[in-house]
Write a protein that holds these residues in place. Structure first.
Motif, PDB file in Angstrom:
ATOM      1  N   SER A 193       0.813  -1.214   0.000  1.00  0.00           N
ATOM      2  CA  SER A 193       0.000   0.000   0.000  1.00  0.00           C
ATOM      3  C   SER A 193       0.849   1.267   0.000  1.00  0.00           C
ATOM      4  O   SER A 193       0.389   2.325  -0.408  1.00  0.00           O
ATOM      5  N   THR A 194       2.074   1.153   0.451  1.00  0.00           N
ATOM      6  CA  THR A 194       2.956   2.320   0.507  1.00  0.00           C
ATOM      7  C   THR A 194       4.407   1.865   0.477  1.00  0.00           C
ATOM      8  O   THR A 194       4.718   0.735   0.852  1.00  0.00           O
ATOM      9  N   GLU A 195       5.267   2.759   0.021  1.00  0.00           N
ATOM     10  CA  GLU A 195       6.701   2.498   0.063  1.00  0.00           C
ATOM     11  C   GLU A 195       7.473   3.801  -0.109  1.00  0.00           C
ATOM     12  O   GLU A 195       6.930   4.794  -0.604  1.00  0.00           O
ATOM     13  N   GLU A 196       8.702   3.765   0.314  1.00  0.00           N
ATOM     14  CA  GLU A 196       9.631   4.877   0.114  1.00  0.00           C
ATOM     15  C   GLU A 196      10.553   4.481  -1.033  1.00  0.00           C
ATOM     16  O   GLU A 196      11.123   3.388  -1.025  1.00  0.00           O
ATOM     17  N   ILE A 197      10.665   5.350  -2.033  1.00  0.00           N
ATOM     18  CA  ILE A 197      11.559   5.074  -3.157  1.00  0.00           C
ATOM     19  C   ILE A 197      12.464   6.282  -3.401  1.00  0.00           C
ATOM     20  O   ILE A 197      12.154   7.401  -2.984  1.00  0.00           O
TER      21      ILE A 197
END
Length: 83
Positions: free
Chosen positions: A16-20
């Protein structure tokens, strides 16, 4: 950059979410969507119908040429309908 996925995008990508951290060549929403399929087959599948996606940058709708910054929150979701 924080990325949020909603509806079938969340299901296809598997989160649902991530840091890239995109490469420095990624300057706009369009650049980001061009680059993200390189992250894996699940991204390629989820993003193959880009014309169906809506994008919000920091909780405001954005067009493909909107310039993005490393600390932005980018939300990807299908069109929303009422009911």
């Amino acid at each position: 950059m924080k990325i949020l996925y909603f509806a079938w995008l969340r299901t296809t990508i598997g989160k649902s979410t991530e840091e890239i951290t995109p490469p420095e060549t990624v300057k706009t929403v369009s650049d980001l969507l061009d680059w993200m399929p390189s992250l894996g087959e699940n991204y390629s599948s989820a993003l193959e119908k880009r014309d169906l996606l809506r994008i919000a940058i920091n909780q405001e709708y954005a067009d493909p040429e909107h310039v993005i910054k490393p600390d932005d929150e980018v939300a990807l979701f299908p069109p929303v309908t009422g009911g």
